[in-house]
Design a protein around this motif. Sequence first.
Motif, mmCIF file in Angstrom:
data_model
loop_
_atom_site.group_PDB
_atom_site.id
_atom_site.type_symbol
_atom_site.label_atom_id
_atom_site.label_comp_id
_atom_site.label_asym_id
_atom_site.label_seq_id
_atom_site.Cartn_x
_atom_site.Cartn_y
_atom_site.Cartn_z
ATOM 1 N N MET A 1 25.667 42.716 37.765
ATOM 2 C CA MET A 1 26.688 43.364 36.560
ATOM 3 C C MET A 1 28.040 43.056 36.979
ATOM 4 S SD MET A 1 26.250 44.732 33.789
ATOM 5 C CE MET A 1 27.365 44.916 32.696
ATOM 6 N N ILE A 2 28.230 43.510 38.339
ATOM 7 C CA ILE A 2 29.679 42.909 38.722
ATOM 8 C C ILE A 2 29.350 42.124 39.930
ATOM 9 C CG2 ILE A 2 31.811 43.694 39.931
ATOM 10 C CD1 ILE A 2 31.220 46.275 38.729
ATOM 11 N N ARG A 3 29.998 40.611 39.913
ATOM 12 C CA ARG A 3 29.648 39.891 41.069
ATOM 13 C C ARG A 3 31.058 39.274 41.574
ATOM 14 N NH1 ARG A 3 25.974 35.260 39.756
ATOM 15 N NH2 ARG A 3 24.413 36.928 40.325
ATOM 16 N N VAL A 4 31.244 39.675 43.030
ATOM 17 C CA VAL A 4 32.658 39.303 43.452
ATOM 18 C C VAL A 4 32.328 38.417 44.745
ATOM 19 C CG1 VAL A 4 34.476 40.255 44.877
ATOM 20 C CG2 VAL A 4 33.844 41.467 43.283
ATOM 21 N N SER A 5 33.063 37.116 44.484
ATOM 22 C CA SER A 5 32.560 36.164 45.462
ATOM 23 C C SER A 5 33.875 35.648 46.342
ATOM 24 C CB SER A 5 31.638 34.749 44.885
ATOM 25 O OG SER A 5 32.096 34.700 43.670
ATOM 26 N N GLN A 6 33.936 35.766 47.566
ATOM 27 C CA GLN A 6 34.964 35.449 48.442
ATOM 28 C C GLN A 6 36.306 35.778 47.765
ATOM 29 O OE1 GLN A 6 34.063 31.236 48.634
ATOM 30 N NE2 GLN A 6 32.501 31.662 50.372
ATOM 31 N N LEU A 7 36.443 36.872 47.670
ATOM 32 C CA LEU A 7 37.787 37.407 46.973
ATOM 33 C C LEU A 7 38.807 37.530 48.042
ATOM 34 C CD1 LEU A 7 39.079 38.442 44.037
ATOM 35 C CD2 LEU A 7 38.287 40.578 44.858
ATOM 36 N N THR A 8 39.923 37.156 47.979
ATOM 37 C CA THR A 8 41.096 37.363 48.738
ATOM 38 C C THR A 8 42.299 37.740 47.721
ATOM 39 O OG1 THR A 8 40.294 35.969 50.388
ATOM 40 C CG2 THR A 8 42.589 36.265 50.475
ATOM 41 N N LYS A 9 43.244 38.556 48.603
ATOM 42 C CA LYS A 9 44.488 38.986 47.740
ATOM 43 C C LYS A 9 45.398 39.359 48.869
ATOM 44 C CE LYS A 9 47.288 40.431 44.612
ATOM 45 N NZ LYS A 9 47.598 39.539 43.436
ATOM 46 N N ALA B 1 45.908 42.147 51.819
ATOM 47 C CA ALA B 1 45.073 43.319 51.376
ATOM 48 C C ALA B 1 43.732 43.360 51.167
ATOM 49 C CB ALA B 1 45.902 43.638 50.029
ATOM 50 N N VAL B 2 42.854 42.239 50.750
ATOM 51 C CA VAL B 2 41.635 41.884 50.688
ATOM 52 C C VAL B 2 41.277 40.683 51.348
ATOM 53 C CG1 VAL B 2 39.615 41.812 49.091
ATOM 54 C CG2 VAL B 2 41.504 43.525 48.615
ATOM 55 N N ASP B 3 40.514 40.713 52.043
ATOM 56 C CA ASP B 3 40.107 39.748 53.027
ATOM 57 C C ASP B 3 38.747 38.995 52.737
ATOM 58 O OD1 ASP B 3 40.162 37.776 55.018
ATOM 59 O OD2 ASP B 3 40.213 39.137 56.683
ATOM 60 N N ASN B 4 38.666 38.109 51.787
ATOM 61 C CA ASN B 4 37.518 37.414 51.681
ATOM 62 C C ASN B 4 36.036 38.095 51.541
ATOM 63 O OD1 ASN B 4 35.975 34.884 51.335
ATOM 64 N ND2 ASN B 4 35.820 34.491 53.519
ATOM 65 N N ILE B 5 36.105 39.103 50.697
ATOM 66 C CA ILE B 5 34.864 39.966 50.411
ATOM 67 C C ILE B 5 34.155 39.264 49.306
ATOM 68 C CG2 ILE B 5 36.271 42.002 51.321
ATOM 69 C CD1 ILE B 5 36.275 43.061 48.303
ATOM 70 N N SER B 6 32.808 39.614 49.388
ATOM 71 C CA SER B 6 31.898 39.229 48.665
ATOM 72 C C SER B 6 30.824 40.394 48.437
ATOM 73 C CB SER B 6 31.085 38.198 48.877
ATOM 74 O OG SER B 6 31.993 36.813 49.047
ATOM 75 N N PHE B 7 30.433 40.643 47.152
ATOM 76 C CA PHE B 7 29.338 41.893 46.825
ATOM 77 C C PHE B 7 28.790 41.709 45.470
ATOM 78 C CE2 PHE B 7 33.442 44.118 46.177
ATOM 79 C CZ PHE B 7 33.053 44.540 44.777
ATOM 80 N N ASP B 8 27.614 42.156 45.363
ATOM 81 C CA ASP B 8 26.915 42.080 44.008
ATOM 82 C C ASP B 8 26.681 43.348 43.537
ATOM 83 O OD1 ASP B 8 26.226 40.261 42.143
ATOM 84 O OD2 ASP B 8 25.252 39.276 43.593
ATOM 85 N N ILE B 9 26.868 43.994 42.497
ATOM 86 C CA ILE B 9 26.405 45.274 42.104
ATOM 87 C C ILE B 9 25.446 45.118 40.729
ATOM 88 C CG2 ILE B 9 27.289 47.407 40.947
ATOM 89 C CD1 ILE B 9 29.670 47.143 42.541
ATOM 90 N N GLU B 10 24.310 45.662 40.967
ATOM 91 C CA GLU B 10 23.384 45.576 39.731
ATOM 92 C C GLU B 10 23.442 46.390 38.637
ATOM 93 O OE1 GLU B 10 20.576 43.543 40.080
ATOM 94 O OE2 GLU B 10 21.468 42.905 41.776
ATOM 95 N N LYS B 11 23.121 46.214 37.601
ATOM 96 C CA LYS B 11 23.087 46.945 36.401
ATOM 97 C C LYS B 11 22.776 48.421 36.695
ATOM 98 C CE LYS B 11 22.620 47.053 31.596
ATOM 99 N NZ LYS B 11 23.499 45.984 30.690
ATOM 100 N N GLY B 12 23.291 49.612 36.359
ATOM 101 C CA GLY B 12 22.873 50.884 36.388
ATOM 102 C C GLY B 12 23.408 51.542 37.775
ATOM 103 N N GLY B 13 23.482 52.846 37.677
ATOM 104 C CA GLY B 13 23.523 53.475 38.900
ATOM 105 C C GLY B 13 25.045 53.692 39.538
ATOM 106 N N VAL B 14 25.138 54.553 40.302
ATOM 107 C CA VAL B 14 26.634 54.765 40.764
ATOM 108 C C VAL B 14 26.826 54.168 41.886
ATOM 109 C CG1 VAL B 14 28.397 56.506 41.586
ATOM 110 C CG2 VAL B 14 26.783 57.124 39.596
ATOM 111 N N VAL B 15 27.789 53.138 42.066
ATOM 112 C CA VAL B 15 28.185 52.562 43.445
ATOM 113 C C VAL B 15 29.258 53.028 44.060
ATOM 114 C CG1 VAL B 15 28.557 50.266 44.443
ATOM 115 C CG2 VAL B 15 26.899 50.483 42.885
ATOM 116 N N GLY B 16 29.163 53.413 45.293
ATOM 117 C CA GLY B 16 30.368 53.979 45.944
ATOM 118 C C GLY B 16 31.119 52.965 46.615
ATOM 119 N N PHE B 17 32.547 53.277 46.763
ATOM 120 C CA PHE B 17 33.454 52.204 47.382
ATOM 121 C C PHE B 17 34.203 53.019 48.267
ATOM 122 C CE2 PHE B 17 36.600 48.561 46.370
ATOM 123 C CZ PHE B 17 35.752 47.802 47.194
#
Lengths: 314, 239
Positions: A1-9, A16-32
């Motif tokens: 559902m949310i796909r972040v690849s090699q994100l840098t800011k 502030a954000v150093d080359n992060i990647s993650f994948d979040i499946e549909k449904g559920g509560v994901v903690g950050f």
Amino acid sequence: MIRVSQLTKRYGAVLAVDNISFDIEKGGVVGFLGPNGAGKTTTIRILTCYHPATSGAVHIDVLDVFKESIEVRRRIGYLSESTPLYPEMRVREYLQFRGKLRGLTSSERTVAIKRASQRCWLGEFINRPIGQLSKGMRQRVGLADAMMHNPEVLILDEPTVGLDPTQIRETRNLIEELGQEHTVLLSSHILHEVEQVCTHTMIIAAGKIVASGSPKELREQFSAQGKIVAEMRGPKEDVESGVRALNGVKAVEASSDHGWMKVSIESEPGSDVREDIFKLASAKGWSLREIRRDGATLEDFFIKVTAQQQSKSV
Amino acid sequence: MQNIATLAKRELGSFFLSPIAYAVNAIFLFTIGLAFALGTFHSGGEASLRDTLDFWMLLILVFVLPMLCMRLMSEEFRNGTIETLMTAPVTESEVIFGKFFGALVFYFVLLATLLLFPIILSMYGPVDIKLLVCHYIGMILVGALYISVSLFFSTLTRHQVIAVLFSFAVLALMTFASHALATKLEGWPRVVLQQISVRTHYHDFVRGVLDMNHCIFFVSMTGFFLFVSVKLLEVRRWQ
């Protein structure tokens, strides 16, 4: 559902954000989860199309956050950290305004506002000017605004900050409920909160994801790195060989201390040998004066990460 | 279009709820009323708003419109509501145009109250309706330009006071300084300064001359300031 690849800011020289990647499946509560200043809000602002990224890609469903920004914003409900609202508007007016911006028709708005105000316990506050509301009530208005158009993705940045304990419990329950229908990304700096509510947790520190998994997986991952220390009175060789024979024990080290044997045990991930040690000691008639886990728990890890962050920012 | 209307309506609503807007309105009506009473409303005078409008109206608007418009974007930045606004499905240009039209409609309300003056004058002599329409077109065009300039400076900073001071300075330059300077110069600099002076273009409306050139001047200048405001808002997101 949310796909972040090699994100840098970068903000100027600050990474502030150093080359992060993650994948979040549909449904559920994901903690950050992460200490203040770890890059949570920055990441969230990129996901919600508020800030552009320096490099990398973000997709919500199949939509690119940078290229199909307006379409993405229609599918996201966002509660920002400080819950900024227009103080001069009444709650109902504000929700009407937000509904219109999202293209809801008049009848859809009526239904959406009724539903959202029920779920967020707005009650009679719906006709009050926002400027007169307490911090907790404003938070609820922000939450009602975020969920009113029934978005596929709900992004909540520190939704329980500044609430009283009852409100915190109510809000957590609501978030759990929302996780059944929506994909919820919940940012928080409170480990306990994330463990309670989330089905999956990512720990972010200094712009990097340092750990990721379900709360249970994370606990196991960190308890596995720890050791079990036991102290008992018995012959050194017997104690060592006896403990080594237990199921799930990987390595044993024993040292004597005024007649007591201090045994340091490394066990296999996911197994807990403390009960077996007790049974062994009682079967052999050895006195047992201490048995404990030593080293990294999830709390220790999180505290370490938080401390590193703080020493960096000073 | 739908979003511009929604945003403009919200903006108009907060004008009517803002104590600053009421204070500014009161100052506007008092000063323009004073100019009318002392300048125009005397026996033997002409039953038109010509004198009041030519100088006083411009001077008052240079102060009043920036004060009304200083909060348009600055307040969004300061309160952080810009974040909730820009994460809703709206574009930067919709936001700027929404704010612009919201302020413009509020300005129409101000202008409508000024209709009291020709009504008073009509009791003493015939009022030229065509001239009055020409005056109103002039005032609307000048107001739209002033609002767009103030909106631009409000988009520039989160500090309302800075926004209002810059707007005063630039509007005063565009309106009076360029006009005054032009009379001291010869040749092409004089022509250029006259052409960019608001007062030169506005003067014909007051005289009752409806010239397309002047309309194009105001519309294109307003368009220019709205355009740079949109660009500025886009740039601010990259910071």
